[in-house]
Design an enzyme around this catalytic site. Sequence first.
Site, PDB file in Angstrom:
ATOM      1  N   TRP A  49       0.824  -1.211   0.000  1.00  0.00           N
ATOM      2  CA  TRP A  49       0.000   0.000   0.000  1.00  0.00           C
ATOM      3  C   TRP A  49       0.859   1.263   0.000  1.00  0.00           C
ATOM      4  O   TRP A  49       0.519   2.258  -0.639  1.00  0.00           O
ATOM      5  CB  TRP A  49      -0.973  -0.013   1.167  1.00  0.00           C
ATOM      6  CG  TRP A  49      -1.974  -1.115   1.027  1.00  0.00           C
ATOM      7  CD1 TRP A  49      -2.085  -2.247   1.781  1.00  0.00           C
ATOM      8  CD2 TRP A  49      -2.997  -1.212   0.016  1.00  0.00           C
ATOM      9  NE1 TRP A  49      -3.102  -3.038   1.311  1.00  0.00           N
ATOM     10  CE2 TRP A  49      -3.683  -2.432   0.239  1.00  0.00           C
ATOM     11  CE3 TRP A  49      -3.389  -0.391  -1.037  1.00  0.00           C
ATOM     12  CZ2 TRP A  49      -4.737  -2.845  -0.570  1.00  0.00           C
ATOM     13  CZ3 TRP A  49      -4.437  -0.802  -1.853  1.00  0.00           C
ATOM     14  CH2 TRP A  49      -5.107  -2.013  -1.603  1.00  0.00           C
ATOM     15  N   ASP A  52      -1.167   6.626   6.686  1.00  0.00           N
ATOM     16  CA  ASP A  52      -2.274   5.760   6.275  1.00  0.00           C
ATOM     17  C   ASP A  52      -2.454   4.727   7.382  1.00  0.00           C
ATOM     18  O   ASP A  52      -1.683   3.774   7.501  1.00  0.00           O
ATOM     19  CB  ASP A  52      -1.949   5.083   4.945  1.00  0.00           C
ATOM     20  CG  ASP A  52      -3.036   4.113   4.491  1.00  0.00           C
ATOM     21  OD1 ASP A  52      -4.025   3.928   5.231  1.00  0.00           O
ATOM     22  OD2 ASP A  52      -2.885   3.528   3.393  1.00  0.00           O
ATOM     23  N   LYS A 100     -12.018  -1.607   8.199  1.00  0.00           N
ATOM     24  CA  LYS A 100     -11.312  -2.572   9.042  1.00  0.00           C
ATOM     25  C   LYS A 100     -11.762  -2.467  10.499  1.00  0.00           C
ATOM     26  O   LYS A 100     -12.172  -3.458  11.095  1.00  0.00           O
ATOM     27  CB  LYS A 100      -9.799  -2.345   8.951  1.00  0.00           C
ATOM     28  CG  LYS A 100      -9.230  -2.431   7.535  1.00  0.00           C
ATOM     29  CD  LYS A 100      -9.386  -3.808   6.928  1.00  0.00           C
ATOM     30  CE  LYS A 100      -8.585  -3.970   5.662  1.00  0.00           C
ATOM     31  NZ  LYS A 100      -8.957  -3.095   4.553  1.00  0.00           N
TER      32      LYS A 100
END
Length: 336
Positions: A77, A147, A171
């Site tokens: 990511w 992030d 999440k």
Amino acid sequence: MLDWHGSGMSVMEMSHRSQRFGEILEKAMDGIRSLMHLPEDRSILFLPGGATLQFTLIPMNLMSGTRRAEYLVTGSWGEKAAKEASCYGDIAIINAAKDGKYTSVPDQDELEFDPLADYVHYTSNETIDGVEFSYDLDAAGIPVVCDASSNILSRPFDAEKYALIYAGAQKNIGPSGVTVVVIRNDLLDRIPNGLPPLFDYRNIQEHGSMPNTPNTWAIYMIGLVCDWLKEQGGVEAIAQINERKAKKLYAAIDSSDGFYRGYAAPSARSRMNVTFHLNDEALEERFCNEAEQAGLNGLRGHRTFGGIRASIYNAFPEEGVDALIEFMKEFAARNG
């Protein structure tokens, strides 16, 4: 679902401009502010587009000085975020993959940053590789952008150290379809004029996250999840549960005499995404198939990574971890 507080309307039916939804929005923001212990000079924004859209919005909004930024990359990511940002300025990548693999994170004292960078970006937990930072990054005064999509609210973050934290909700915060951005207010003054209104953090903040109709249901659910977390004892308490779940699972991997092989270095093991391998792909496929038959789902690693991945986010019960460990022991006994 069908009738919010006797109004005769679902949250999805009522006007986002109504007083009722205003209360729902405030509840969600207050919940996040309380759980994260945010300073007063932070604004909370709710945006669509997932964390992936932020890969673009962050450089558009913040790369407005030297047009240089540094990306500390420890997984897939982080790579994607750096690639998107490179369209808007000069990106320096720190900690590039060795042999195409990410298995660790650098120590804080190993890192040096460009003092002229507009910001430093990193991903606090890499879901695909199963690598997590155990510390809050300090960039010696350079704005730190994080992030935190996969470990926000799973452990305490020192909010004072961050200029911007962003996280896709799906999440640990709520359902998919909304992204939380926590931004230090002084950064809003750096945003260049002329950005599209829906891409401009300053405009979104000025309109209370509602320059257009937001995802009202997802925001409502965030408020409920915050209530649930407070009932568990807050982020500090859920962090202890998450630590216990992860330690159990890693202990099962490490005590298997090599039948299971953990991917991440012990110092960088994720408490949210436990990644490991078996001796060959055929055995991994059998493991996943038999696990599903036993009611243990979602264990296949990411399609780009393979292997096994057990995601044990906040809402995943400790009993589920115990069941997985028992299955792992039984599977190893039959196939070892």
